[in-house]
Structure formats: C-alpha cells, structure tokens
Design a protein around this motif. Structure first.
Motif, PDB file in Angstrom:
ATOM      1  N   ARG A 131      -2.274   7.838   5.797  1.00 34.81           N
ATOM      2  CA  ARG A 131      -1.841   9.063   6.883  1.00 34.81           C
ATOM      3  C   ARG A 131      -0.392  10.235   7.042  1.00 34.81           C
ATOM      4  NH1 ARG A 131      -3.149   5.255  10.620  1.00 34.81           N
ATOM      5  NH2 ARG A 131      -1.637   3.763  11.743  1.00 34.81           N
ATOM      6  N   ALA A 184      -4.321   1.937  -0.646  1.00 36.24           N
ATOM      7  CA  ALA A 184      -4.076   2.790  -0.045  1.00 36.24           C
ATOM      8  C   ALA A 184      -4.000   4.288  -0.289  1.00 36.24           C
ATOM      9  CB  ALA A 184      -3.392   2.558   1.181  1.00 36.24           C
ATOM     10  N   GLU A 197       2.354  -2.607   4.990  1.00 31.88           N
ATOM     11  CA  GLU A 197       1.747  -1.571   6.269  1.00 31.88           C
ATOM     12  C   GLU A 197       0.849  -0.773   6.186  1.00 31.88           C
ATOM     13  OE1 GLU A 197       3.828  -0.370   9.583  1.00 31.88           O
ATOM     14  OE2 GLU A 197       5.118  -1.916   9.609  1.00 31.88           O
ATOM     15  N   ALA A 198      -0.362  -1.183   4.801  1.00 24.49           N
ATOM     16  CA  ALA A 198      -1.168  -0.364   4.237  1.00 24.49           C
ATOM     17  C   ALA A 198      -2.300   0.877   5.229  1.00 24.49           C
ATOM     18  CB  ALA A 198      -2.032  -1.184   3.262  1.00 24.49           C
ATOM     19  N   ASP A 199      -2.483   0.008   5.872  1.00 26.24           N
ATOM     20  CA  ASP A 199      -3.466   1.508   7.004  1.00 26.24           C
ATOM     21  C   ASP A 199      -2.916   1.947   7.444  1.00 26.24           C
ATOM     22  OD1 ASP A 199      -5.580  -1.103   6.807  1.00 26.24           O
ATOM     23  OD2 ASP A 199      -5.258  -1.720   8.975  1.00 26.24           O
ATOM     24  N   ALA A 200      -1.704   2.390   7.599  1.00 30.65           N
ATOM     25  CA  ALA A 200      -0.951   3.321   8.575  1.00 30.65           C
ATOM     26  C   ALA A 200      -0.328   4.308   6.764  1.00 30.65           C
ATOM     27  CB  ALA A 200       0.677   2.699   8.785  1.00 30.65           C
ATOM     28  N   PRO A 223      -3.011   6.717  15.598  1.00 30.71           N
ATOM     29  CA  PRO A 223      -4.734   6.071  16.499  1.00 30.71           C
ATOM     30  C   PRO A 223      -4.063   6.483  17.592  1.00 30.71           C
ATOM     31  CG  PRO A 223      -3.864   4.775  14.871  1.00 30.71           C
ATOM     32  CD  PRO A 223      -2.614   5.455  15.531  1.00 30.71           C
TER      33      PRO A 223
END
Length: 253
Positions: A79, A116, A73-76, A27
């Motif tokens: 990607r 995700a 760590e679903a936000d990652a 990010p």
C-alpha cells in the motif's frame, strides 16, 4: 468515520489516492482495537506531517518506503508503494531503492520487499523494460571523494577484513552508488533513512554529509527526521538527532 477522516486528511495532503485507497492504508482492525491510534494517524500523521512542505510528498513516500524495507515490514509495503507511485516515484526508482537497501539492510529484507512489490507491479503493468538494467552505464566517479573515503577505510580496517574493504570499494562505491536509476540525492536520502530506521546513527555522519553534498538541504534533512519519528519510533530518531546536529554545525563553520 475513520475512512472519511483519512480521505479528508490525504485530500489536504494533495495526493492522487482515492478515499478507498487511503482507507486501505490504515487497516480496519486499527480502528476497532485502537481508535486513538486511528485518530492520531488520520489527524496528525496523514493530515499534518505528510502535508508539511518542508519535504515534498514524493520524497516522504520514498523515505517511508525505505524505512519499511529496513524494518522488514513487508505487509505494509504494497500500500505504501502504491502511495509512492501516485506521488511521483517511478517503478524504476522503487526497484533501485530495494536493490540499494539490500547492501544496507540485508539481502533478506530486500528479497522480502521485492516479493511484496511484485503484485503491485503486476497490477500496474510494470514490465522488465520499465526497470533498471543489471549492468547500466554508470555515472562518473568522483575520484577525489572516493580516494579520501578509500584511504580512511584502508587505514582503519584493512587489517581487520580486507574482504569488506574490497567489496565496499568495488561493489558499493565503484558500482552501486554510480547506478543511474536513482539520483545521487535520493540514493543518499534512502540510505540515511535506512540508518535511522535501523537504529544505526553511528553510520550517519558520512552518509548525511554525502546526502547534503548531493543536494539534500538542512531543512529537508530535519523534516525527514520528523517524518521518520512516526515510522521508526521516537527513540531511534532522538538517537540520530545529535549526529544530525553535529553534521549541520560542522557544515555551517
């Protein structure tokens, strides 16, 4: 500058990802807040660790995905799922990894991972036909190994929780572990990665031995530990190192 560094790093690593994709893997806020972290990421993690041939790129992507699921760590995940797919992991293998890790990291982690992943599969046109069936034809059971495992569990824990002993036998080792859409080596590998990422080295002896019986080499296992230091943290990897050493030494005798 950061985007150029990351693009160069992954070009060296041999992935198919574009410079734009790679910039998204770190990010932009990281460079603004912690430029040293951005530099370590680009120069040491992406360009060096990911490029180490001791563990293939495809395996590194799968191990990283397993660690992210385990750590919620679903936000990652999105990607890194893109990176895994570009590195040769199939949609079915990622799907099966999520299903497998529900049993080893908890239903909530797996459910969050599936949520995700949904936009990634939609964008790539992945459909139900590309994913593992709920009830596939199972791989053959190693009856001798399962009998030994069952005897150990029955002896130690049948009086503690018969329900755990039964579901471990029927759901995990007579069903989940025999599903064909994740090779036994890979299934063992993501299990070991999850145990390391969760800080549960006491469970590693059985599963690391099983992974090596399924084809994971000592060099690959050592490289997996080195890789996971960046994603699970050095303390958890150093907690796992004595267990790995004991397994390696026992197999050398």
């Amino acid at each position: 500058m950061k985007t150029r560094m990351i693009a160069t790093a992954f070009a060296l690593a041999g992935t198919a990802a574009s410079a734009q994709d790679l910039a998204r893997s770190l990010p932009g806020a990281v460079d603004a807040v912690a430029p040293a972290l951005a530099a370590y990421s680009a120069e040491d993690l992406f360009a060096s660790v990911w490029n180490d041939e001791a563990l293939p790129m495809r395996d590194r992507a799968l191990v990283t995905f397993a660690a992210l699921v385990t750590r919620h760590e679903a936000d990652a995940l999105g990607r890194h799922a893109e990176l895994a797919l570009d590195a040769g992991v199939t949609p079915a293998e990622l799907s099966e990894t999520i299903t497998h890790l529900a049993f080893y990291t908890g239903w909530g982690n797996a459910t969050a991972a599936a949520e995700a992943m949904a936009p990634v599969y939609e964008s790539r046109g992945v459909t139900a036909e590309d994913l593992p069936a709920p009830d596939p034809d199972l791989l053959p059971l190693d009856e001798e190994a399962e009998a030994a495992r069952e005897d150990t569990v029955q002896t130690n824990f049948a009086h503690v929780s018969p329900g755990v002993v039964e579901t471990t036998r029927e759901l995990l080792f007579n069903d989940l572990w025999l599903r064909p859409d994740l090779a036994p080596r890979d299934r063992s590998m993501v299990t070991v990665a999850a145990l390391i990422a969760a800080g549960q080295p006491e469970q590693m002896t059985f599963h690391l031995n099983r992974a090596m019986d399924n084809g994971l080499t000592q060099e690959e296992a050592g490289a997996m530990l080195s890789h996971l230091a960046f994603y699970a943290g050095w303390p958890r990897v150093f907690s796992a190192m004595p267990v790995a050493r004991q397994v390696f030494e026992s197999r050398a005798n």
